[in-house]
Design a protein around this motif. Structure first.
Motif, PDB file in Angstrom:
ATOM      1  N   UNK A 135       0.844  -1.207   0.000  1.00 49.36           N
ATOM      2  CA  UNK A 135       0.000   0.000   0.000  1.00 49.36           C
ATOM      3  C   UNK A 135       0.874   1.249   0.000  1.00 49.36           C
ATOM      4  N   UNK A 199       6.921  16.444   4.400  1.00 46.92           N
ATOM      5  CA  UNK A 199       7.349  15.431   5.367  1.00 46.92           C
ATOM      6  C   UNK A 199       6.362  14.271   5.321  1.00 46.92           C
ATOM      7  N   UNK A 202       8.428   8.346   5.650  1.00 53.72           N
ATOM      8  CA  UNK A 202       9.358   8.019   6.721  1.00 53.72           C
ATOM      9  C   UNK A 202       9.989   6.683   6.390  1.00 53.72           C
ATOM     10  N   UNK A 206       4.947   5.298   4.595  1.00 52.82           N
ATOM     11  CA  UNK A 206       4.453   6.670   4.510  1.00 52.82           C
ATOM     12  C   UNK A 206       4.042   7.145   5.900  1.00 52.82           C
ATOM     13  N   UNK A 207       4.003   8.441   6.071  1.00 52.46           N
ATOM     14  CA  UNK A 207       3.531   8.956   7.351  1.00 52.46           C
ATOM     15  C   UNK A 207       2.020   9.109   7.355  1.00 52.46           C
ATOM     16  N   UNK A 208       1.419   9.277   6.185  1.00 47.94           N
ATOM     17  CA  UNK A 208      -0.017   9.542   6.146  1.00 47.94           C
ATOM     18  C   UNK A 208      -0.718   8.562   5.221  1.00 47.94           C
ATOM     19  N   UNK A 209      -1.844   8.089   5.697  1.00 48.26           N
ATOM     20  CA  UNK A 209      -2.710   7.293   4.827  1.00 48.26           C
ATOM     21  C   UNK A 209      -3.711   8.238   4.168  1.00 48.26           C
ATOM     22  N   UNK A 329      -1.345  -2.127   5.768  1.00 47.76           N
ATOM     23  CA  UNK A 329      -0.679  -1.052   6.499  1.00 47.76           C
ATOM     24  C   UNK A 329       0.153  -0.196   5.555  1.00 47.76           C
ATOM     25  N   UNK A 330       0.545   0.965   6.051  1.00 47.98           N
ATOM     26  CA  UNK A 330       1.370   1.858   5.241  1.00 47.98           C
ATOM     27  C   UNK A 330       2.794   1.957   5.769  1.00 47.98           C
ATOM     28  N   UNK A 331       3.115   1.206   6.791  1.00 48.12           N
ATOM     29  CA  UNK A 331       4.475   1.254   7.314  1.00 48.12           C
ATOM     30  C   UNK A 331       4.981  -0.144   7.625  1.00 48.12           C
TER      31      UNK A 331
END
Lengths: 416, 171, 337
Positions: A135, A199, A202, A206-209, A329-331
């Motif tokens: 993702x 920003x 990371x 990603x930091x944001x979904x 998940x994104x991380x």
């Protein structure tokens, strides 16, 4: 009048083999001016005039200083001076942990900050041997392509501004481009909370979904952007004056481009079919069939055509990916809770990605401590600026402005 | 030659068409046409916990992570007047917005859901001191509202690799 | 009361006094029109670019030009050290003087202008071509390389475009058989506007005249002497405050005068449906000025060598052919009067 450049006719150009590459014969092995010419040796030396273009000049795209030696209005030597925007980013990154350093690279290429982030984050990920979840990879790809469109919007606007002036038709194209760039920035703002220094990434993901309803907004915006792209084309592609100013101006020898390390549209407009998105796929570029536009004329008009085609291609890629973002998940790593959350293993790594301006690379050396020993950023804009001493010779001041604009250097990235 | 000039006329039709379009300029400072999204980050606030006390526990995670080094926190352990339990409280919390790069990393690492960013985008002042946020001003900002969507907890839940819910940004 | 009227009538009958009064009124009105052209340009270019343009002062921001005027007046009178100070300060008034003096022979009403010269067309064009001198002097006295480049371009451009400008203005002169502007308008009576009658050469001459006057007034796509993205501001780089304001005003007056000339030469001047008079003349001139503005905010600019090539390889031969065609038409259709 300048007639249509023959190489823009829809016929296959003659190719020549040079060290395994087929390059367009018409622009390969062009005579190369001497960038270290001694001004005293120049024949009509008495008529020479030294002209400092920049660092405060309307169309040096920031704070580039070009020292031009003019014979009448024809330049016979050009010396670029860089460093007015030097902030010591590499040294700063050598004093920051992996968590802290991401917002700094936003400020390098301030026209496409996300690519700078991705280059750094991917270098850390390669060092750590971490693979972001699918993702995150797809989201990153969408972000990169959105950023590419926004970056090319700004480029096209300023390019026309260089030709038509701040008080003229150029500014109309400029403001039309900014109108659509705003829409893309709105998307990125909805996702990350900022319009410029995101920003958004990371290490490990990603930091944001995506927020609810974001995908539909992206598709609607892409429709709008593609619709308006035709409008810019109506004002430029077949415009007689625009063509007169760009066709045959600043012809870049592909061999010179390769030697100087130029990348992106500058390289592809000279007939070199090279794009890291296809040749060394990263993020989710392996899942999409990226079509690389290549032109063979090598002039400012060809670079313009390549960038326009890249915008269309980016719109296609975004549409393709945004409708099928995988779940999950994104991380890959635990979200950081303190400054030393990412432990670096000793080693060194280089990662290059295709930014809107060419190959943007990050070279990292770590000795196992939380902060890297050495960080080197390879900015594509620096290599574009290094072409200027060759391209400016024989051009008028008006042409130099256009050539500089067509190379699309971002001085924040050049000077770091 | 003739063809080229006729093609040039398309430029005129384009600009003429745009005369009729709605203007996109925001008439700032009088009116704002588009609202910032709820994730917008500008300004800071220190929120209270459920007992009405400041939620910050002076752990200095934000001070350490801040890339610009603009946060200074000093704390002390004392008994809570509400719950009677002993915990750390910030004695002073200084955030210098003059050098802030709005990277949201302080929110990212905060363990106690204390610091949040705000969507109020006008942060005017007449001196540099006006941009230095103290503990009192940060708490006043929280009472004033306009807080961004991202709390430290929400951010980390969104980024969690074991996250079950793959849909949307709201966990 | 009647004594005052008698006095006025006496003044009116003294030719040079009447010229003074008419000239003064024309100057004032045209300067005001130029000021509102600036406002219109800002509003219209704003609409073209989806911007509002000036909005704050007055309805639709129409008072903004006066705010700008007073701002320019208040600015410090800056003269760089290395300039030729006397020439530098002398140039801006000359610019205004030159562009305004061509108004002496440009009629806006059937009664004629301040001085209805028998060679009005030539005089108007000759005076406006004097612009080359102040622009060159500005570039030279500034002692600035950008200004010098701009001035050199301006001289090359003005001298080149002078030729198609005058030649295309000759077409209505030949058709009317007179250099006097009021007689040229008179020859277009009964809707025989030279732009449409004789069909062909008139319209082509108008297009040439229009493009050449764009080049003479340094408007995009022919604004290479200014070329703010290349030469910072060309010949006016070192000028600030009201000195720059005079150049600026001169540019707009020049545009309006050129539009007026085009209206007189090709579009029948004050003739129109309903009563003839000033309103038709102003309407035609303003429409032409607005079209100049629309062109400016749509196109990018040529390079200086392309501009000169355009002039010498297309405009000058075409203008010569048109002059020949006009002469032929006059011999065949009208006969030599």
């Amino acid at each position: 009048m300048v007639d249509a450049h023959p190489s823009h006719e829809p016929v296959a150009p003659a190719l020549v083999e040079v060290s395994g590459l087929s390059l367009p014969a018409a622009i390969t092995h062009l005579p190369r001016p001497d960038p270290y010419l001694n001004v005293e040796d120049y024949e009509p030396e008495a008529d020479a005039m030294a002209l400092n273009m920049g660092p405060q000049h309307p169309s040096t795209h920031g704070v580039l200083r070009l020292k031009l030696f003019l014979d009448g209005e024809i330049c016979f030597k050009a010396v670029p001076y860089v460093g007015y925007l030097h902030r010591g980013v590499e040294k700063l990154l050598e004093n920051r942990t992996a968590i802290q350093s991401v917002p700094y690279v936003d400020k390098n290429d301030y026209v496409s900050p996300l690519t700078g982030e991705l280059a750094l984050v991917m270098a850390y990920e390669a060092l750590l041997d971490v693979e972001p979840p699918p993702r995150a990879q797809v989201l990153r790809t969408i972000l990169m392509e959105l950023q590419r469109i926004a970056s090319h919007h700004l480029w096209l606007g300023t390019f026309c501004l260089d030709m038509g002036g701040a008080l003229g038709g150029g500014s109309s194209v400029f403001l039309y481009n900014f109108r659509e760039r705003e829409l893309i920035l709105d998307l990125l703002e909805a996702l990350t909370g900022q319009r410029m220094h995101y920003n958004a990434l990371m290490v490990g993901g990603n930091r944001h979904d995506v927020p609810p309803g974001w995908e539909e907004k992206v598709l609607a915006t892409m429709d709008r952007v593609e619709d308006r792209l035709a409008e810019y084309e109506a004002m430029t592609v077949d415009n007689h004056i625009f063509r007169s100013r760009t066709v045959g101006v600043g012809v870049l020898d592909p061999l010179l481009a390769l030697e100087a390390g130029a990348g992106g549209a500058n390289l592809r407009a000279s007939g070199v079919d090279h794009d890291l998105r296809r040749d060394a796929p990263y993020a989710a570029y392996g899942q999409v069939d990226v079509r690389i536009p290549v032109e063979t004329a090598g002039d400012c008009y060809a670079r313009f055509l390549v960038r326009i085609a890249e915008m269309r291609e980016a719109i296609r890629i975004v549409r393709l990916l945004v409708s099928g973002i995988p779940e999950g998940p994104i991380g890959a790593l635990k979200p950081p809770r303190h400054v030393n959350a990412v432990k670096l293993p000793p080693g060194e790594v280089y990662v290059g990605i295709e930014s809107p301006r060419g190959e943007l690379g990050t070279y990292l050396i770590s000795d196992g401590s939380p902060i890297p020993v050495r960080v080197k950023i390879r900015p594509p804009s620096l290599h574009a600026v290094s072409l200027l001493p060759y391209l400016c010779v024989g051009a008028t001041v008006s042409d130099i402005v256009v050539i500089l604009g067509s190379l699309d250097p971002i001085l924040g990235e050049v000077d770091r | 030659m003739m063809r080229a000039w006729i093609d040039t006329l398309f430029a005129f039709s384009t600009t003429l068409r745009n005369v009729g379009r709605r203007r996109v300029t925001e008439p700032l400072p009088w009116k704002r046409l588009r609202a910032h999204p709820e994730r917008y980050r500008a300004g800071f606030a220190l929120t209270d916990d459920e007992h009405g006390e400041v939620a910050c526990i002076a752990c200095k995670a934000c001070e350490n992570v801040c890339p610009s080094g603009i946060i200074r926190v000093e704390g002390e352990r004392r008994e809570s007047p509400v719950t009677g339990k002993k915990r750390a409280y910030p004695v002073s919390f200084v955030l210098d917005m003059n050098a802030c790069i709005f990277c949201e990393l302080c929110v990212q690492v905060c363990p106690s859901d204390a610091i949040r960013m705000r969507t109020a985008w006008t942060i005017p002042g007449t001196s540099r001191e006006d941009q230095v946020l103290t503990l009192e001003r940060l708490r006043a900002n929280a009472r004033e509202g306009h807080l961004s969507w991202a709390t430290p907890g929400r951010l980390r839940a969104m980024q969690d690799p074991e996250r079950k819910n793959g849909e949307g940004g709201e966990p | 009361m009647s004594r005052v009227l008698d006095a006025l009538r006496m003044i009116w009958e003294i030719g040079w006094l009447r010229g003074l009064v008419v000239g003064f009124v024309t100057l004032t009105v045209v300067m005001l029109i130029a000021a509102f052209t600036i406002w219109f340009e800002r509003k219209w270019s704003g609409r073209m670019q989806n911007r509002p343009g000036p909005t704050e002062r007055g309805y639709g921001g129409w008072l903004q030009i006066f705010a700008d005027f007073f701002k320019l007046l208040q600015k410090e009178n800056l003269t760089p050290t290395a300039t030729d100070r006397r020439l530098f300060d002398f140039v801006p008034p000359i610019v205004v003087f030159v562009v305004l003096s061509s108004l002496a022979v440009v009629p806006y009403v059937p009664q004629g202008p301040a001085a209805d010269a028998s060679v009005g067309v030539l005089l108007a064009l000759a005076i406006s071509s004097l612009m080359v001198f102040p622009v060159w002097a500005a570039g030279w006295s500034s002692n600035n390389k950008w200004a010098l480049l701009g001035a050199m371009r301006a001289v090359a451009q003005s001298i080149s475009y002078e030729i198609p400008l005058v030649l295309s203005a000759l077409v209505p002169v030949i058709l009317a058989g007179s250099f006097r502007l009021t007689e040229i308008v008179g020859a277009q009576a009964d809707w025989h506007w030279f732009a449409f009658w004789p069909p062909g050469p008139g319209l082509a001459a108008f297009v040439l005249f229009y493009l050449s006057s764009l080049a003479e007034a340094n408007r995009i796509p022919f604004d290479i002497p200014e070329a703010e993205s290349e030469l910072v501001a060309g010949a006016t780089t070192e000028y600030g405050g009201m000195k720059f304001g005079m150049f600026y005003l001169g540019e707009y007056v020049h545009t309006f005068v050129a539009s007026s000339l085009a209206a007189l030469l090709f579009f029948g001047g004050w003739e129109g449906p309903g009563p003839d008079g000033l309103h038709w003349m102003l309407a035609k001139a303003l429409i032409l000025t607005a079209s100049v503005i629309h062109v400016r905010w749509t196109l990018v600019r040529y390079r200086s060598d392309q501009l000169l090539r355009l002039c010498w390889t297309y405009f000058v031969p075409a203008a010569l052919v048109l002059v020949f065609a006009a002469g032929l038409w006059r011999i065949l259709a009208g006969g030599l009067a």
